[in-house]
Design a protein around this motif. Structure first.
Motif, PDB file in Angstrom:
ATOM      1  N   VAL A 104      33.678  82.614 -11.128  1.00 15.61           N
ATOM      2  CA  VAL A 104      32.406  81.783 -10.533  1.00 15.61           C
ATOM      3  C   VAL A 104      33.100  80.566  -9.664  1.00 15.61           C
ATOM      4  N   PRO A 106      32.046  77.329  -8.154  1.00 20.44           N
ATOM      5  CA  PRO A 106      30.956  76.240  -8.000  1.00 20.44           C
ATOM      6  C   PRO A 106      30.434  76.166  -6.586  1.00 20.44           C
ATOM      7  N   MET A 109      28.311  79.115  -5.689  1.00 17.41           N
ATOM      8  CA  MET A 109      27.168  78.983  -6.508  1.00 17.41           C
ATOM      9  C   MET A 109      26.092  77.921  -5.916  1.00 17.41           C
ATOM     10  N   ILE A 110      26.447  76.809  -5.760  1.00 14.30           N
ATOM     11  CA  ILE A 110      25.843  75.790  -5.093  1.00 14.30           C
ATOM     12  C   ILE A 110      25.137  76.245  -3.791  1.00 14.30           C
ATOM     13  N   LEU A 133      28.606  68.425 -11.602  1.00 14.90           N
ATOM     14  CA  LEU A 133      27.857  69.664 -11.390  1.00 14.90           C
ATOM     15  C   LEU A 133      28.740  70.789 -11.183  1.00 14.90           C
ATOM     16  N   LYS A 134      29.995  70.555 -10.219  1.00 21.17           N
ATOM     17  CA  LYS A 134      30.741  71.786  -9.847  1.00 21.17           C
ATOM     18  C   LYS A 134      31.359  71.966 -11.504  1.00 21.17           C
ATOM     19  N   TRP A 136      30.580  71.595 -14.279  1.00 23.84           N
ATOM     20  CA  TRP A 136      29.610  72.440 -15.506  1.00 23.84           C
ATOM     21  C   TRP A 136      29.781  74.002 -14.810  1.00 23.84           C
ATOM     22  N   LEU A 137      29.709  74.233 -13.651  1.00 22.90           N
ATOM     23  CA  LEU A 137      29.412  75.727 -12.947  1.00 22.90           C
ATOM     24  C   LEU A 137      30.635  76.527 -13.033  1.00 22.90           C
ATOM     25  N   CYS A 138      31.644  75.710 -13.135  1.00 17.73           N
ATOM     26  CA  CYS A 138      33.105  76.327 -12.967  1.00 17.73           C
ATOM     27  C   CYS A 138      33.434  77.282 -13.804  1.00 17.73           C
TER      28      CYS A 138
END
Length: 190
Positions: A104, A106, A109-110, A133-134, A136-138
């Motif tokens: 993933v 980030p 995904m964003i 956010l990055k 958290w999404l990593c």
């Protein structure tokens, strides 16, 4: 017919024919185990079969990558509920090889979020609120390291009893082979 309508149609038949009776059990896990694993579709039936588990044997908690990413988030709360309220005496954290979370990105995904209608302003507000956010999404690079990180967070959690072994394993989604990363009955007491 939509997926929802297909499911509801099948469910009506399932209930009418009392097909649910073969799955009757209690809310307490017979083997007194709670398993945290990935939401990967390959594990839905494979993981229980590979562990010789039947309906009612364990509590199962799922998250992307089998990650506990916050000490006071929903995943950790679920593990604590399983231990304190549902009689689980062991925790198994089971990651898997070829996990989607390992790849993933980030930023990508964003980008997908923006393509599907999330406004850039929303992303900006989240970032302005000093939420990373990055991060958290990593995803993660190495599944073994990720499993060990989650195991450590659970083992050292101030609300988790030290008497509860927390094990870490990795399953091969092609064969079902389980590789032991850390044995909570041995490693957490050292």
């Amino acid at each position: 017919m939509s997926a929802l309508q297909t499911i509801l149609e099948f469910n009506g038949k399932f209930v009418d024919e009392k097909q649910y009776e073969q799955y009757a059990t209690t809310k307490y896990p017979d083997k007194k185990i709670v398993v945290l694993t990935c939401m990967d579709t390959r594990l839905v039936e494979l993981l229980p079969k590979a562990m010789n588990l039947r309906n009612g044997d364990v509590k199962v908690v799922k998250s992307a990558g089998a990650i506990v990413n916050h000490p006071f988030g929903g995943i950790m709360r679920s593990l604590l509920v399983a231990v304190y309220e549902l009689q689980a005496d062991e925790v198994y954290i089971i990651g898997h090889y070829d996990c989607g979370m390992s790849a993933v990105d980030p930023n990508v995904m964003i980008g997908h979020m923006l393509e599907r209608g999330v406004k850039q302003e929303t992303i900006d507000v989240i970032n302005y609120a000093r939420f990373d956010l990055k991060e958290w999404l990593c995803g993660f690079g190495d599944v073994e390291t990720s499993v060990l990180k989650s195991v450590d967070l659970v083992r050292t959690h101030p609300l988790m009893p030290k008497s509860v072994p927390v094990h870490g394993l990795i399953i091969d989604p092609a064969t079902g082979k389980l590789d032991l990363v850390t044995d909570g009955t041995v490693d957490q007491n050292q």
